[in-house]
Design a protein around this motif. Structure first.
Motif, PDB file in Angstrom:
ATOM      1  N   PRO A  97       0.813  -1.224   0.000  1.00 27.73           N
ATOM      2  CA  PRO A  97       0.000   0.000   0.000  1.00 27.73           C
ATOM      3  C   PRO A  97       0.845   1.272   0.000  1.00 27.73           C
ATOM      4  CG  PRO A  97      -0.893  -1.593   1.560  1.00 27.73           C
ATOM      5  CD  PRO A  97       0.432  -2.126   1.113  1.00 27.73           C
ATOM      6  N   VAL A  98       1.966   1.239   0.740  1.00 25.17           N
ATOM      7  CA  VAL A  98       2.836   2.416   0.773  1.00 25.17           C
ATOM      8  C   VAL A  98       3.573   2.565  -0.553  1.00 25.17           C
ATOM      9  CG1 VAL A  98       4.813   3.455   1.929  1.00 25.17           C
ATOM     10  CG2 VAL A  98       3.111   2.221   3.264  1.00 25.17           C
ATOM     11  N   ALA A  99       3.992   1.436  -1.137  1.00 28.96           N
ATOM     12  CA  ALA A  99       4.675   1.498  -2.434  1.00 28.96           C
ATOM     13  C   ALA A  99       3.760   2.106  -3.490  1.00 28.96           C
ATOM     14  CB  ALA A  99       5.118   0.095  -2.855  1.00 28.96           C
ATOM     15  N   ALA A 100       2.471   1.801  -3.403  1.00 29.59           N
ATOM     16  CA  ALA A 100       1.523   2.373  -4.365  1.00 29.59           C
ATOM     17  C   ALA A 100       1.498   3.890  -4.276  1.00 29.59           C
ATOM     18  CB  ALA A 100       0.129   1.799  -4.117  1.00 29.59           C
ATOM     19  N   GLN A 101       1.494   4.419  -3.051  1.00 31.18           N
ATOM     20  CA  GLN A 101       1.492   5.879  -2.880  1.00 31.18           C
ATOM     21  C   GLN A 101       2.817   6.481  -3.341  1.00 31.18           C
ATOM     22  OE1 GLN A 101      -0.199   7.235   0.991  1.00 31.18           O
ATOM     23  NE2 GLN A 101      -0.506   5.067   1.390  1.00 31.18           N
ATOM     24  N   ALA A 102       3.915   5.775  -3.090  1.00 27.09           N
ATOM     25  CA  ALA A 102       5.224   6.291  -3.496  1.00 27.09           C
ATOM     26  C   ALA A 102       5.349   6.326  -5.013  1.00 27.09           C
ATOM     27  CB  ALA A 102       6.332   5.428  -2.895  1.00 27.09           C
ATOM     28  N   LEU A 103       4.846   5.298  -5.684  1.00 27.91           N
ATOM     29  CA  LEU A 103       4.969   5.230  -7.140  1.00 27.91           C
ATOM     30  C   LEU A 103       4.076   6.236  -7.839  1.00 27.91           C
ATOM     31  CD1 LEU A 103       5.161   1.355  -7.566  1.00 27.91           C
ATOM     32  CD2 LEU A 103       6.993   2.998  -7.980  1.00 27.91           C
ATOM     33  N   GLU A 104       3.071   6.772  -7.121  1.00 27.12           N
ATOM     34  CA  GLU A 104       2.211   7.793  -7.718  1.00 27.12           C
ATOM     35  C   GLU A 104       2.977   9.089  -7.989  1.00 27.12           C
ATOM     36  OE1 GLU A 104      -1.170   8.383  -5.244  1.00 27.12           O
ATOM     37  OE2 GLU A 104      -2.163   6.542  -5.873  1.00 27.12           O
ATOM     38  N   THR A 105       4.130   9.252  -7.372  1.00 29.34           N
ATOM     39  CA  THR A 105       4.928  10.461  -7.600  1.00 29.34           C
ATOM     40  C   THR A 105       5.630  10.428  -8.947  1.00 29.34           C
ATOM     41  OG1 THR A 105       6.886   9.489  -6.512  1.00 29.34           O
ATOM     42  CG2 THR A 105       5.323  10.706  -5.127  1.00 29.34           C
ATOM     43  N   GLY A 106       5.626   9.251  -9.603  1.00 28.77           N
ATOM     44  CA  GLY A 106       6.233   9.140 -10.922  1.00 28.77           C
ATOM     45  C   GLY A 106       7.700   8.787 -10.917  1.00 28.77           C
ATOM     46  N   ILE A 107       8.256   8.379  -9.768  1.00 27.85           N
ATOM     47  CA  ILE A 107       9.671   8.012  -9.728  1.00 27.85           C
ATOM     48  C   ILE A 107       9.880   6.711 -10.478  1.00 27.85           C
ATOM     49  CG2 ILE A 107      10.027   9.161  -7.529  1.00 27.85           C
ATOM     50  CD1 ILE A 107       9.977   6.447  -6.191  1.00 27.85           C
ATOM     51  N   THR A 108      11.095   6.504 -10.963  1.00 26.33           N
ATOM     52  CA  THR A 108      11.405   5.290 -11.710  1.00 26.33           C
ATOM     53  C   THR A 108      11.569   4.120 -10.756  1.00 26.33           C
ATOM     54  OG1 THR A 108      13.759   5.834 -11.622  1.00 26.33           O
ATOM     55  CG2 THR A 108      12.514   6.562 -13.560  1.00 26.33           C
ATOM     56  N   ARG A 109      11.472   2.915 -11.301  1.00 23.36           N
ATOM     57  CA  ARG A 109      11.546   1.718 -10.471  1.00 23.36           C
ATOM     58  C   ARG A 109      12.943   1.558  -9.869  1.00 23.36           C
ATOM     59  NH1 ARG A 109      11.144  -0.661 -15.847  1.00 23.36           N
ATOM     60  NH2 ARG A 109      13.169  -1.437 -16.500  1.00 23.36           N
ATOM     61  N   ARG A 110      12.976   0.851  -8.741  1.00 22.72           N
ATOM     62  CA  ARG A 110      14.229   0.674  -8.012  1.00 22.72           C
ATOM     63  C   ARG A 110      14.797  -0.739  -8.140  1.00 22.72           C
ATOM     64  NH1 ARG A 110      16.685   4.992  -7.146  1.00 22.72           N
ATOM     65  NH2 ARG A 110      17.909   3.837  -5.609  1.00 22.72           N
ATOM     66  N   SER A 111      13.996  -1.690  -8.604  1.00 23.39           N
ATOM     67  CA  SER A 111      14.473  -3.073  -8.684  1.00 23.39           C
ATOM     68  C   SER A 111      13.957  -3.707  -9.958  1.00 23.39           C
ATOM     69  CB  SER A 111      13.987  -3.876  -7.466  1.00 23.39           C
ATOM     70  OG  SER A 111      12.570  -3.855  -7.390  1.00 23.39           O
ATOM     71  N   ARG A 112      14.491  -4.889 -10.256  1.00 24.34           N
ATOM     72  CA  ARG A 112      14.106  -5.598 -11.465  1.00 24.34           C
ATOM     73  C   ARG A 112      13.698  -7.027 -11.117  1.00 24.34           C
ATOM     74  NH1 ARG A 112      15.387  -3.042 -16.182  1.00 24.34           N
ATOM     75  NH2 ARG A 112      16.720  -1.207 -16.032  1.00 24.34           N
ATOM     76  N   LEU A 113      12.881  -7.586 -11.991  1.00 24.95           N
ATOM     77  CA  LEU A 113      12.405  -8.951 -11.760  1.00 24.95           C
ATOM     78  C   LEU A 113      13.568  -9.934 -11.735  1.00 24.95           C
ATOM     79  CD1 LEU A 113       9.204  -9.097 -14.011  1.00 24.95           C
ATOM     80  CD2 LEU A 113       9.304  -9.194 -11.528  1.00 24.95           C
ATOM     81  N   ARG A 114      14.553  -9.707 -12.591  1.00 28.62           N
ATOM     82  CA  ARG A 114      15.688 -10.633 -12.653  1.00 28.62           C
ATOM     83  C   ARG A 114      16.425 -10.659 -11.321  1.00 28.62           C
ATOM     84  NH1 ARG A 114      19.693  -9.523 -17.442  1.00 28.62           N
ATOM     85  NH2 ARG A 114      17.753 -10.004 -18.551  1.00 28.62           N
ATOM     86  N   THR A 115      16.604  -9.489 -10.707  1.00 29.61           N
ATOM     87  CA  THR A 115      17.289  -9.425  -9.409  1.00 29.61           C
ATOM     88  C   THR A 115      16.508 -10.195  -8.353  1.00 29.61           C
ATOM     89  OG1 THR A 115      18.156  -7.255  -9.996  1.00 29.61           O
ATOM     90  CG2 THR A 115      18.180  -7.861  -7.666  1.00 29.61           C
ATOM     91  N   ARG A 116      15.190  -9.998  -8.331  1.00 31.43           N
ATOM     92  CA  ARG A 116      14.347 -10.689  -7.351  1.00 31.43           C
ATOM     93  C   ARG A 116      14.416 -12.202  -7.551  1.00 31.43           C
ATOM     94  NH1 ARG A 116       8.282  -8.996  -7.657  1.00 31.43           N
ATOM     95  NH2 ARG A 116       9.008  -7.096  -6.647  1.00 31.43           N
ATOM     96  N   GLY A 117      14.372 -12.647  -8.804  1.00 28.64           N
ATOM     97  CA  GLY A 117      14.412 -14.078  -9.084  1.00 28.64           C
ATOM     98  C   GLY A 117      15.745 -14.702  -8.718  1.00 28.64           C
TER      99      GLY A 117
END
Length: 515
Positions: free
Chosen positions: A176-196
């Motif tokens: 829920p907090v990430a949703a509010q943070a991403l509403e500011t239009g900032i670029t992503r901080r991580s990638r799916l490959r890193t998580r996997g």
């Protein structure tokens, strides 16, 4: 942003809804973070005990000389570490989320800090397990140096699994907090490959390395039996299966939840709902997918609004024809029926009433005309001040244009008298060939019909103003209609209408007109 009918805005009912109060959201986040820490460390502690006692039993840590480590050092440190990790970890995380708990819009810096919160908590857990690794290795190694490789391996393996689980669960809790943070239009901080890769390395890679080290130690220890090696490999294998399954499940769920929300929203869009939106809470490429879906639906909604507005301005049939093909200037000859309705005394009306009242009255008049014309599959082609031009048979073809036009004219006459008694209008109906198409310049044109039938209908409407209760029609229109409709019209006279050299047979609707 609420998606009606979906289980949750954030992919799980445990995370509540985007419409929850700030207080409820704060309680839920604190509770989920606490449970996440408890769960991750409980799994890590269980793995450590299992590996020390069963997986790698020799050299043993259960001998009497280690009582002070087993019953004092280990329990005290575990208690202190958990209390410190819980208090400091949640405090540091909640400090980063202070804006969210106050229902404030974050700055870009605050938003980035919020997206890094899972890493902050994970690094804290990593530090506590590293301290444990050093402390326990020293305590056991002082008594028996041969225990050093075993303690380092067990604590390192367990700590790595705890960190991975802690990160994924914290990331889940903070959607829920990430949703509010991403509403500011900032670029992503991580990638799916890193998580996997993180899930594979910590869930499967490190346990496999542990198996290899057990075999390596067995080669250099004379007192290690085949049974010891077998038990160690089986326990490490079972650990790898469990942790690998758990971490991969959490990683897959982190992908499945946002993709599932997009899939459900797409189903709604297919049903015609262009108001639906998904909550963007993922900081990887999946978040770009969520954001792109919202932009796509916004574009579809704008397109539908433009289509609706276009249809209201030029007529839905004309709009559909224009959208179906590339419109060009010019037209084609069509046989159509034309109805022309002109208000009587519009100049006097405008001079004797306030402008707002005149507009309201004309809108009621137009509503009666449009309703009747569309009910009979006609097209209101133009609003000419206080007059209306309606066409039957273009751009859509009709089986019986004359019958529909005559019936619409009679219905308009009846309904105007009932619904807009303040106004009276002359109604003329004609039938014949016209040119129907786009007229104007390539930069701006409109769909219209041009021909003698249009002029004849306009002149008949002027003649009908003598008795507005009886619409007038040309003989050609009555002759082209069905017998049932023609029976409603009576022959009046032959006359040469203004601007025409050809004589027109004039028919009038029966008096009083019937719908």
């Amino acid at each position: 942003m609420k998606f009606p009918g979906q289980e949750s805005d954030f992919g799980s009912v445990l995370l509540g809804s985007a419409t929850d109060t700030v207080r409820r959201q704060r309680i839920r986040i604190q509770l989920l973070i606490t449970v996440s820490l408890l769960t991750a460390n409980a799994i890590g502690a269980g793995m450590a005990i299992l590996l020390v006692v069963v997986g790698i039993p020799e050299p043993s840590v259960l001998e009497a000389q280690f009582w002070w480590v087993n019953f004092i050092v280990v329990p005290v440190y575990v208690g202190i570490a958990f209390g410190f990790g819980w208090v400091v970890g949640t405090t540091r995380v909640l400090r980063r989320l202070r804006w969210a708990l106050r229902d404030e819009r974050p700055t870009p810096k605050q938003a980035r800090a919020a997206l890094r919160a899972p890493w902050v908590l994970t690094r804290l857990q990593l530090g506590l397990w590293l301290v444990a690794d050093v402390l326990f290795t020293l305590c056991y190694g002082i008594q028996d140096p041969e225990l050093i490789p075993k303690v380092v391996l067990v604590i390192g393996l367990s700590g790595s699994v705890v960190c991975a689980i802690s990160y994924l669960l914290t990331e889940f809790s903070l959607r829920p907090v990430a949703a509010q943070a991403l509403e500011t239009g900032i670029t992503r901080r991580s990638r799916l490959r890193t998580r996997g890769m993180l899930s594979w390395v910590l869930g499967s890679g490190i346990p496999i390395v542990g198996m290899m080290l057990v075999v390596l130690f067995a080669v250099f220890r004379d007192d290690t039996t085949k049974t010891d090696v077998f038990i160690a490999i089986m326990v490490l294998g079972a650990t790898a299966l469990f942790t690998g399954l758990l971490l991969n499940y959490l990683s897959i769920d982190a992908i499945k939840a946002p993709v599932g929300s997009v899939r459900q929203a797409m189903t709604r869009v297919e049903g015609g709902d262009t108001e639906v939106r998904v909550v963007v809470y993922d900081g990887t490429e999946i978040g770009d997918l969520q954001r792109g879906f919202n932009l796509m639906v916004e574009g579809l909604g704008e397109r539908e609004r433009m289509r609706d507005l276009f249809g209201r301005h030029v007529g839905r049939e004309v709009a559909e024809a224009a959208l179906a093909q590339n419109p060009e200037l010019g037209g084609a000859e069509r046989v159509v029926a034309v109805v022309f309705i002109d208000v009587i005394g519009s100049t006097t009306l405008a001079a004797s009433r306030p402008p707002n009242e005149v507009v309201e009255l004309l809108n009621r008049f137009f509503a009666v005309v449009v309703t009747a014309v569309e009910r009979h599959d006609g097209l209101v082609n133009k609003f000419e001040g206080d007059a209306v031009l309606a066409v039957f048979g273009a751009p859509l073809e009709l089986d019986d244009t004359a019958t529909e036009a005559l019936a619409a004219a009679r219905e308009i006459s009846v309904n105007l008298a009932a619904d807009v008694p303040e106004l009276a209008a002359g109604i003329g109906v004609s039938h014949g060939p016209v040119v129907a198409g786009n007229v104007g310049a390539i930069q701006r044109f409109e769909y219209t019909v041009i021909g003698d039938a249009v002029n004849e209908a306009a002149r008949l409407s002027e003649l009908a103003k003598k008795d507005p209760t009886r619409p007038l029609s040309s003989g050609r229109a009555v002759s082209a209609a069905t017998e049932a409709e023609a029976a409603h019209w009576q022959w009046q006279e032959k006359t040469e209408l203004r601007g025409r050299s050809e004589v027109t047979e004039v028919h009038a609707a029966q008096h009083p007109p019937t719908a």
